[in-house]
Design a protein around this motif. Structure first.
Motif, PDB file in Angstrom:
ATOM      1  N   ALA A  48       0.886  -1.160  -0.016  1.00  0.00           N
ATOM      2  CA  ALA A  48       0.020  -0.073  -0.026  1.00  0.00           C
ATOM      3  C   ALA A  48       0.897   1.307  -0.031  1.00  0.00           C
ATOM      4  O   ALA A  48       1.627   1.371   0.924  1.00  0.00           O
ATOM      5  CB  ALA A  48      -1.126  -0.170   1.198  1.00  0.00           C
ATOM      6  N   PRO A  49       0.972   2.022  -0.979  1.00  0.00           N
ATOM      7  CA  PRO A  49       1.476   3.226  -0.990  1.00  0.00           C
ATOM      8  C   PRO A  49       0.986   4.315  -0.150  1.00  0.00           C
ATOM      9  O   PRO A  49      -0.201   4.257  -0.035  1.00  0.00           O
ATOM     10  CB  PRO A  49       1.561   3.901  -2.522  1.00  0.00           C
ATOM     11  N   PRO A  50       1.553   5.297   0.152  1.00  0.00           N
ATOM     12  CA  PRO A  50       1.043   6.442   1.039  1.00  0.00           C
ATOM     13  C   PRO A  50      -0.121   7.021  -0.105  1.00  0.00           C
ATOM     14  O   PRO A  50      -1.044   7.725   0.691  1.00  0.00           O
ATOM     15  CB  PRO A  50       2.026   7.236   1.278  1.00  0.00           C
ATOM     16  N   ARG A  51       0.306   7.239  -0.992  1.00  0.00           N
ATOM     17  CA  ARG A  51      -0.824   7.966  -1.887  1.00  0.00           C
ATOM     18  C   ARG A  51      -1.155   7.232  -3.295  1.00  0.00           C
ATOM     19  O   ARG A  51      -0.096   6.802  -3.975  1.00  0.00           O
ATOM     20  CB  ARG A  51      -0.286   9.495  -2.271  1.00  0.00           C
ATOM     21  N   LEU A  52      -2.217   6.926  -3.524  1.00  0.00           N
ATOM     22  CA  LEU A  52      -2.566   6.197  -4.632  1.00  0.00           C
ATOM     23  C   LEU A  52      -3.631   6.809  -5.604  1.00  0.00           C
ATOM     24  O   LEU A  52      -4.607   7.354  -5.247  1.00  0.00           O
ATOM     25  CB  LEU A  52      -3.407   4.847  -4.228  1.00  0.00           C
ATOM     26  N   GLU A  53      -3.179   6.877  -6.803  1.00  0.00           N
ATOM     27  CA  GLU A  53      -4.154   7.546  -7.871  1.00  0.00           C
ATOM     28  C   GLU A  53      -4.672   6.441  -8.755  1.00  0.00           C
ATOM     29  O   GLU A  53      -4.019   5.801  -9.156  1.00  0.00           O
ATOM     30  CB  GLU A  53      -3.471   8.303  -8.741  1.00  0.00           C
ATOM     31  N   LEU A  54      -6.060   6.162  -8.802  1.00  0.00           N
ATOM     32  CA  LEU A  54      -6.747   5.190  -9.615  1.00  0.00           C
ATOM     33  C   LEU A  54      -6.930   6.090 -11.057  1.00  0.00           C
ATOM     34  O   LEU A  54      -7.692   6.713 -11.144  1.00  0.00           O
ATOM     35  CB  LEU A  54      -7.819   4.545  -9.227  1.00  0.00           C
ATOM     36  N   ASP A  55      -6.026   5.954 -11.739  1.00  0.00           N
ATOM     37  CA  ASP A  55      -5.954   6.684 -13.113  1.00  0.00           C
ATOM     38  C   ASP A  55      -6.774   6.180 -14.237  1.00  0.00           C
ATOM     39  O   ASP A  55      -6.462   5.047 -14.728  1.00  0.00           O
ATOM     40  CB  ASP A  55      -4.551   6.804 -13.620  1.00  0.00           C
ATOM     41  N   VAL A  56      -8.142   6.951 -14.499  1.00  0.00           N
ATOM     42  CA  VAL A  56      -8.879   6.253 -15.520  1.00  0.00           C
ATOM     43  C   VAL A  56      -9.130   7.045 -16.890  1.00  0.00           C
ATOM     44  O   VAL A  56      -9.968   6.874 -17.564  1.00  0.00           O
ATOM     45  CB  VAL A  56     -10.356   6.094 -14.919  1.00  0.00           C
ATOM     46  N   SER A  57      -7.841   7.869 -16.913  1.00  0.00           N
ATOM     47  CA  SER A  57      -7.905   8.457 -18.117  1.00  0.00           C
ATOM     48  C   SER A  57      -7.675   7.917 -19.379  1.00  0.00           C
ATOM     49  O   SER A  57      -8.279   8.184 -20.496  1.00  0.00           O
ATOM     50  CB  SER A  57      -6.680   9.728 -17.939  1.00  0.00           C
ATOM     51  N   GLY A  58      -7.334   6.511 -19.477  1.00  0.00           N
ATOM     52  CA  GLY A  58      -7.225   5.906 -20.550  1.00  0.00           C
ATOM     53  C   GLY A  58      -8.300   4.827 -21.033  1.00  0.00           C
ATOM     54  O   GLY A  58      -8.385   4.088 -21.625  1.00  0.00           O
ATOM     55  N   LEU A  59      -9.268   5.005 -19.829  1.00  0.00           N
ATOM     56  CA  LEU A  59     -10.599   4.175 -20.183  1.00  0.00           C
ATOM     57  C   LEU A  59     -11.545   4.824 -21.369  1.00  0.00           C
ATOM     58  O   LEU A  59     -11.865   5.988 -21.098  1.00  0.00           O
ATOM     59  CB  LEU A  59     -11.427   4.078 -18.996  1.00  0.00           C
ATOM     60  N   GLU A  60     -11.941   3.979 -22.159  1.00  0.00           N
ATOM     61  CA  GLU A  60     -12.709   4.586 -23.002  1.00  0.00           C
ATOM     62  C   GLU A  60     -14.359   4.277 -22.692  1.00  0.00           C
ATOM     63  O   GLU A  60     -15.350   5.203 -23.206  1.00  0.00           O
ATOM     64  CB  GLU A  60     -12.737   3.677 -24.429  1.00  0.00           C
ATOM     65  N   GLY A  61     -14.628   3.551 -21.679  1.00  0.00           N
ATOM     66  CA  GLY A  61     -15.995   3.500 -21.082  1.00  0.00           C
ATOM     67  C   GLY A  61     -15.883   2.342 -20.058  1.00  0.00           C
ATOM     68  O   GLY A  61     -14.994   1.527 -19.839  1.00  0.00           O
ATOM     69  N   MET A  62     -17.016   2.189 -19.085  1.00  0.00           N
ATOM     70  CA  MET A  62     -17.123   1.354 -18.356  1.00  0.00           C
ATOM     71  C   MET A  62     -18.581   1.190 -18.087  1.00  0.00           C
ATOM     72  O   MET A  62     -19.424   2.074 -17.971  1.00  0.00           O
ATOM     73  CB  MET A  62     -16.279   1.444 -16.923  1.00  0.00           C
ATOM     74  N   ASP A  63     -18.855  -0.237 -17.609  1.00  0.00           N
ATOM     75  CA  ASP A  63     -20.490  -0.366 -17.199  1.00  0.00           C
ATOM     76  C   ASP A  63     -20.526  -0.238 -15.609  1.00  0.00           C
ATOM     77  O   ASP A  63     -19.742  -0.058 -15.028  1.00  0.00           O
ATOM     78  CB  ASP A  63     -20.853  -1.737 -17.710  1.00  0.00           C
ATOM     79  N   GLY A  64     -21.852  -0.370 -15.203  1.00  0.00           N
ATOM     80  CA  GLY A  64     -22.247   0.009 -13.850  1.00  0.00           C
ATOM     81  C   GLY A  64     -21.508  -0.937 -12.828  1.00  0.00           C
ATOM     82  O   GLY A  64     -20.961  -0.666 -11.976  1.00  0.00           O
ATOM     83  N   GLY A  65     -21.411  -2.279 -13.227  1.00  0.00           N
ATOM     84  CA  GLY A  65     -20.791  -3.461 -12.259  1.00  0.00           C
ATOM     85  C   GLY A  65     -19.467  -3.062 -12.231  1.00  0.00           C
ATOM     86  O   GLY A  65     -18.798  -3.200 -11.224  1.00  0.00           O
ATOM     87  N   ALA A  66     -18.603  -2.465 -13.253  1.00  0.00           N
ATOM     88  CA  ALA A  66     -17.180  -2.246 -13.274  1.00  0.00           C
ATOM     89  C   ALA A  66     -16.820  -0.995 -12.545  1.00  0.00           C
ATOM     90  O   ALA A  66     -16.076  -0.840 -11.756  1.00  0.00           O
ATOM     91  CB  ALA A  66     -16.803  -2.204 -14.669  1.00  0.00           C
ATOM     92  N   THR A  67     -17.916   0.028 -12.556  1.00  0.00           N
ATOM     93  CA  THR A  67     -17.901   1.351 -11.858  1.00  0.00           C
ATOM     94  C   THR A  67     -17.905   0.659 -10.298  1.00  0.00           C
ATOM     95  O   THR A  67     -16.887   1.356  -9.391  1.00  0.00           O
ATOM     96  CB  THR A  67     -19.101   2.092 -12.351  1.00  0.00           C
ATOM     97  N   ALA A  68     -18.740  -0.014  -9.886  1.00  0.00           N
ATOM     98  CA  ALA A  68     -18.945  -0.384  -8.377  1.00  0.00           C
ATOM     99  C   ALA A  68     -17.517  -1.092  -8.170  1.00  0.00           C
ATOM    100  O   ALA A  68     -17.224  -0.751  -6.868  1.00  0.00           O
ATOM    101  CB  ALA A  68     -20.052  -1.770  -8.410  1.00  0.00           C
ATOM    102  N   LEU A  69     -17.139  -1.976  -8.806  1.00  0.00           N
ATOM    103  CA  LEU A  69     -15.686  -2.622  -8.594  1.00  0.00           C
ATOM    104  C   LEU A  69     -14.601  -1.797  -8.156  1.00  0.00           C
ATOM    105  O   LEU A  69     -13.697  -1.633  -7.442  1.00  0.00           O
ATOM    106  CB  LEU A  69     -15.259  -3.568  -9.725  1.00  0.00           C
TER     107      LEU A  69
END
Lengths: 378, 241
Positions: A48-69
């Motif tokens: 676990a890093p002190p600061r974590l970015e979940l970078d989604v700038s490369g995503l073209e799309g995502m559905d509801g289930g994936a958003t929840a995950l």
């Protein structure tokens, strides 16, 4: 740099300077495709890093289930001690994150159920079962309504009685005849097997006559009534209960006991003895058939022996018992129906409970009658 | 007509609404509003005497709601219509007339036909509830509730599940009954169109507050309420429920 690949998306961990790390998602995040790989995605959170970015700038799309995950992944990282954030969202991905993550948490107004031990749970279930069925209340209400009905007989829905008698009685004749004929037949066969060894064939008539009229016919008829009419009454009243028809009756000033319970109690109390008489006759005929074809007894000899073996008490004791069985089944079915709660499942539970309790009550009442008759030397 | 004083209601030991105070004047069309699960229908069940309150008092024309069998003092429309499935529509409507009046069968038949005509169900007298649509069941339920011409009518979600035309027709019917007969009407609903069309006054219940958060004329609440929950409800904003 570490990564996890699936056919639809790719994710990689990039450890940057100053304790910062990023999980970079690329492609289309669809939960059906990414679910299998998600375990490996979660592994990327460690260490676990002190600061974590979940970078989604490369995503073209995502559905509801994936958003929840993805949102859950952020929570997991935060729980592991990282200052986690989802960054780089735009367009459709941003919309999905707002849709799924934008709702403020609303605490339930109901207290969460307390964790309890197994003994306490059994106790609570038993108590709620007893409270739910309100059996004592029902007996009291029935007696009260009975007293009111005696004062004002016009309040009772007498018009329903013939229809209910037809449904519980006339419509049930074929099955009552069939079952009791077979019961007489089986009893005759069993008796024949034993009595033939002693050359006492003729006593098959005594055994079948007595057991059918005193026990088997009333009992089998009551069981059929419980399964047919008891279940039907309970399901009917239960459905009326959950569809607010009982409430509607009350708001129309009508007492459900006068309108629904009494006609059913009366119908079953009258119908059970009538069906039992038919069951007596057909049961004895079943035994007769065995005697004629298996033991070479004549029709007249069998009936003469039956007549000699039976007295009026034998027949009437069975009929009396069957009336009490009918009364029991009707009261239990109506009580379970009126106590129904909670939609279709509740109706199912009430119906099952009505049949099981009726069968239990029939056996108990039968035992009581047997003891009483025995005490009077019969 | 109806006085509610410090009323606390609930199921078992669970309090749903507490310390409610409101009055409904004779001849008024009064709406009980609120989001799903706020206790509107529970309050209605207490007002019509199907449940006993945990505390406080309800008085209808000076007396507590009737809980014993007897001639009904008011008509009630339940959410589903609650018609008796084994009876035709005519028999459903005739039931209170046959039970509580000494009218001959011909007179009962005349009244039943008139009531069914009133709700647009002429020609459906001999249909069973299972043979008609949900909206028709609801209208037949109103005909039955009106059978004895009660001075007070309670309706639980009358417009729910109705198509827009049927809903407007129902509103018109309620207004006509109210204006021509002076029938006091209590409606539990969250249908804004109906509220603005028929209600003279309303209270708004809130689940979190366990009580009344606003009272007054619906238009007044919509335009001038200082409470964000009330404004959200009347302006159909997402946080209303």
């Amino acid at each position: 740099m570490e990564g996890a690949d699936t056919s639809g998306f790719r994710v990689e961990r990039i450890d940057l300077a100053g304790g910062r790390s990023a999980l970079r998602f690329v492609g289309e995040l669809r939960f059906r495709e990414c679910f299998d790989a998600w375990g490996r995605v979660r592994e990327l959170l460690a260490p676990a890093p002190p600061r974590l970015e979940l970078d989604v700038s490369g995503l073209e799309g995502m559905d509801g289930g994936a958003t929840a995950l993805l949102l859950e992944l952020r929570s997991e990282a935060a729980a592991a001690g990282s200052d986690a954030a989802i960054v780089g969202a735009a367009g459709r991905v941003q919309s999905m994150l707002e849709l799924y993550g934008g709702h403020p948490r609303r605490p339930s107004l109901l207290a969460p159920p307390a964790t309890i031990g197994i003994l306490e749970q059994i106790g609570q279930e038993t108590r709620s079962l007893l409270n739910e069925s309100n059996a004592l209340d029902f007996v009291g209400d029935t007696l009260l309504a009975g007293a009111q009905a005696a004062r004002r007989p016009g309040r009772v829905n007498w018009r329903a009685v013939p229809r209910l008698m037809e449904r519980a009685g006339a419509d049930g004749i074929p099955i009552v005849l069939m079952i009791n004929f077979l019961v007489g037949l089986v009893t005759g066969f069993q008796a024949a097997l034993q009595l033939e060894q002693f050359g006492a064939n003729i006593f098959v008539a005594d055994l079948v006559g007595l057991s059918v009229t005193r026990e088997l016919a009333p009992l089998m008829t009551a069981i059929i009534i419980a399964g047919r009419s008891g279940a039907a009454f309970s399901a009917e009243i239960g459905t009326m209960r959950v569809s607010e028809e009982i409430d509607a009756l009350r708001t129309l000033g009508l007492d459900p006991f006068h309108f629904l319970v009494f006609p059913r109690v009366l119908a079953l109390t009258l119908v059970a003895p009538l069906l039992t008489i038919l069951a007596d006759v057909i049961g004895i005929l079943g035994g007769l058939l065995v005697a004629m074809f298996s033991l070479d007894l004549t029709f007249h000899a069998y009936l003469a022996e039956t007549e000699k073996a039976l007295d009026l008490f034998d027949v009437f004791s069975g009929i009396l018992k069957s009336a009490v069985f009918g009364l029991n089944v009707a009261l239990i079915a109506c009580q379970r129906g009126l106590a129904t709660r909670g939609g279709a499942e509740g109706v199912g539970r009430a119906t099952t409970s009505a049949v099981v309790t009726s069968l239990f009550a029939i056996v108990v009442v039968d035992a009581i009658f047997t003891v009483i008759f025995h005490a009077f030397g019969r | 007509m109806i006085e509610v004083e410090r009323l606390t209601i609930g199921y078992g030991e669970r309090v749903v609404l507490e310390r409610l105070d409101f009055t409904i004047a004779r001849g008024q069309v009064f709406a009980i509003l609120g989001g799903s699960g706020c206790g509107k229908s529970t309050l209605l069940r207490h007002l019509i005497g199907l449940e006993a309150p945990m505390g406080g008092a309800i008085r209808i024309a000076g007396a507590p709601p009737v809980q014993e069998a007897g001639p009904p003092a008011y008509g009630v429309l339940f959410q589903s219509g609650a018609l008796f499935g084994s009876m035709t529509l005519a028999e459903n409507v005739a039931l209170p007339l046959r039970t509580w009046t000494t009218l001959d069968p011909q007179a009962v038949d005349t009244i039943v036909r008139a009531k069914l005509r009133l709700v647009g169900l002429e020609g459906f007298e001999n249909h069973l509830p299972a043979e008609i649509s949900g909206g028709m069941k609801k209208r037949a339920g109103i005909a039955r509730a009106l059978a004895l011409d009660p001075p007070l009518l309670f309706l639980d979600e009358p417009s729910a599940g109705l198509d827009p035309v049927s809903s407007v027709e129902l509103d018109q019917l309620l207004l006509t009954l109210n204006r021509s007969l002076g029938m006091t009407t209590v409606i539990v609903t969250h249908e804004l169109q109906s509220i603005f069309a028929v209600a003279d006054a309303c209270i708004m219940l809130d689940r979190g507050a366990r009580g009344i958060i606003a009272r007054g004329h619906p238009a007044e609440l919509r335009d001038h309420s200082g409470d964000a929950r009330v404004r959200a409800f009347f302006n159909r904003l997402p946080s209303a429920t």
